[in-house]
Design an enzyme around this catalytic site. Sequence first.
Site, PDB file in Angstrom:
ATOM      1  N   LYS A  32      30.597   4.421  12.488  1.00  0.00           N
ATOM      2  CA  LYS A  32      30.820   5.646  11.701  1.00  0.00           C
ATOM      3  C   LYS A  32      30.481   5.394  10.238  1.00  0.00           C
ATOM      4  O   LYS A  32      29.826   6.214   9.591  1.00  0.00           O
ATOM      5  CB  LYS A  32      32.289   6.076  11.792  1.00  0.00           C
ATOM      6  CG  LYS A  32      32.713   6.564  13.150  1.00  0.00           C
ATOM      7  CD  LYS A  32      34.136   7.100  13.071  1.00  0.00           C
ATOM      8  CE  LYS A  32      34.742   7.281  14.437  1.00  0.00           C
ATOM      9  NZ  LYS A  32      36.167   7.524  14.410  1.00  0.00           N
ATOM     10  N   GLU A  69      38.584   0.213  25.072  1.00  0.00           N
ATOM     11  CA  GLU A  69      39.133   0.359  23.716  1.00  0.00           C
ATOM     12  C   GLU A  69      40.452  -0.378  23.557  1.00  0.00           C
ATOM     13  O   GLU A  69      40.809  -0.780  22.451  1.00  0.00           O
ATOM     14  CB  GLU A  69      39.338   1.846  23.373  1.00  0.00           C
ATOM     15  CG  GLU A  69      38.072   2.519  22.898  1.00  0.00           C
ATOM     16  CD  GLU A  69      38.308   3.866  22.220  1.00  0.00           C
ATOM     17  OE1 GLU A  69      39.441   4.377  22.224  1.00  0.00           O
ATOM     18  OE2 GLU A  69      37.331   4.411  21.690  1.00  0.00           O
ATOM     19  N   HIS A  71      22.048   0.844  45.984  1.00  0.00           N
ATOM     20  CA  HIS A  71      20.587   0.820  46.007  1.00  0.00           C
ATOM     21  C   HIS A  71      20.025   0.549  44.619  1.00  0.00           C
ATOM     22  O   HIS A  71      18.856   0.799  44.353  1.00  0.00           O
ATOM     23  CB  HIS A  71      20.064   2.129  46.605  1.00  0.00           C
ATOM     24  CG  HIS A  71      20.529   2.306  48.012  1.00  0.00           C
ATOM     25  ND1 HIS A  71      19.751   2.039  49.109  1.00  0.00           N
ATOM     26  CD2 HIS A  71      21.746   2.674  48.503  1.00  0.00           C
ATOM     27  CE1 HIS A  71      20.451   2.249  50.221  1.00  0.00           C
ATOM     28  NE2 HIS A  71      21.673   2.635  49.867  1.00  0.00           N
TER      29      HIS A  71
HETATM   30  O1  PA5 Z   1      41.319   6.722  22.441  1.00  0.00           O
HETATM   31  C1  PA5 Z   1      41.088   7.015  21.285  1.00  0.00           C
HETATM   32  O2  PA5 Z   1      41.946   6.962  20.398  1.00  0.00           O
HETATM   33  C2  PA5 Z   1      39.713   7.485  20.877  1.00  0.00           C
HETATM   34  O3  PA5 Z   1      38.809   7.370  21.920  1.00  0.00           O
HETATM   35  C3  PA5 Z   1      39.784   8.941  20.432  1.00  0.00           C
HETATM   36  O4  PA5 Z   1      40.302   9.722  21.465  1.00  0.00           O
HETATM   37  C4  PA5 Z   1      38.397   9.464  20.026  1.00  0.00           C
HETATM   38  O5  PA5 Z   1      37.842   8.645  19.054  1.00  0.00           O
HETATM   39  C5  PA5 Z   1      38.508  10.896  19.503  1.00  0.00           C
HETATM   40  O6  PA5 Z   1      39.347  10.942  18.395  1.00  0.00           O
HETATM   41  P1  PA5 Z   1      39.932  12.311  17.871  1.00  0.00           P
HETATM   42  O7  PA5 Z   1      40.814  12.873  18.913  1.00  0.00           O
HETATM   43  O8  PA5 Z   1      40.688  11.950  16.621  1.00  0.00           O
HETATM   44  O9  PA5 Z   1      38.766  13.215  17.576  1.00  0.00           O
END
Ligand code: PA5
Length: 446
Positions: A423, A288, A309
């Site tokens: 989303k 990310e 394996h």
């Molecule tokens: O690292 C990040 O920002 C994302 O992976 C969030 O943690 C994830 O999308 C969950 O978001 P939230 O805590 O708003 O539910």
Amino acid sequence: MKEKLSLNLKHTAGFVSMEEILALAHQSVRHLDALNSGSGAGSDFLGWLSLPDDIAPQLDRIEKTAKHLRSVSGTTVVIGIGGSYLGSRAVIEALSHSFRQQGKDKQHDIIFAGQNICEDYLADLLDVLDGREYSIVVISKSGTTTEPAIAFRIIRDHLEKKAGKARAADRIIAITDEKKGALRTMAETNGYETFVIPDNIGGRYSVLSPVGLLPIALAGFNIRALVNGAKTMELLTRNNRNADTNPALLYAAARNLLLKEGKNIEIMVNFTPKLHYMTEWWKQLYGESEGKEGKGIYPSSADLTTDLHSLGQYIQEGQRNLFETIISVRNPSRKLEIPTAKDDSDQLNYLAGKRLSEVNYNAELGTTLAHSDGKVPIITFSIPELNEQYLGEMIYLFELACAVSGYILDVNPFDQPGVEAYKTNMFALLNKPGYEEAAKKIRTRI
Ligand code: PA5
């Protein structure tokens, strides 16, 4: 001398030289400076840098809350996705008995939910919860993420029916934004205890905040030692402008130089299943943070020797666009020797009397040399053992290296604009109010 976390770059030779790594690491000191001065991209999200100190005043309350939930229930369902769950799961799995509920000293059980939308998973979970006294820790910074919101609605409903609304409220903890979001509103309306995820800490950098620490404390682990480990690494890296001794700079430099050599896949490998979720956490952190604007190293993982394996064949002889980062744990916490067999019918007596860790370590060395011969550059991090201190050190090291690496790539390592795309489509397909136009367009494409 006290054993330490160490970094070995020997097996990157032949692809990038130590001189090149040191040169880029030295140049990258400016990225450390940008992080420390808040002058780089995403500077609104730098709260994690000083979390090892900043979290200290909250540790008492986190431990007290964990103690309370442990006294009223034997299980906690931790609801969250992405950065709101992977960090705590990584630490809990690394430190727990491999067969947690079958372990000798049965720990408070932690079950994770909200990290998928699988009907079977949640229905099966309700079967398990039917017979248990349980609590809920629901974690969402935005307070609106669909996966955990659905899981929370279903599990909260189950708990309220089972325990009554008042008792359920006493067993629900919400970790979310200080002011905004549906979860904040629900917590206030229903009187749930809450912890705040500060605005300046993104999900994937939040493991040392209540997001990670409350579930870890609930599982019975020492959050002070974890935070202390992070502090140790902060002291070694954050203000260490001498790149030769700064593992975060060296790692960030090495992986970016390997990328320049066409190695655009990094496989993080472990030799203990206990680190499976540490590699999952690392994948999310790097995926990310770096994968944007058509750039980045694709973070992948393998559990060895298991995957030797399966994926082992590809790593050894497939496309040569990958490198490996090994997390090596030098000492197991248990002791098990291979027994002698009188008839040696399985021909294993050459191993008799050896500990499994010795066999595993030789598998690791053999794999390193084989993959290196197969033209796979290898970076190795070694830690003496799996405990809170070293996990805390690794967490801070990988977070800092990730931020520096993002700056080397010239991306903002603290945003994740691409996560929205699925989303929007999902909301349109599910007729969420406000998505009517998107729904019309998307349906023509199915
Ligand atoms: O690292 C990040 O920002 C994302 O992976 C969030 O943690 C994830 O999308 C969950 O978001 P939230 O805590 O708003 O539910």
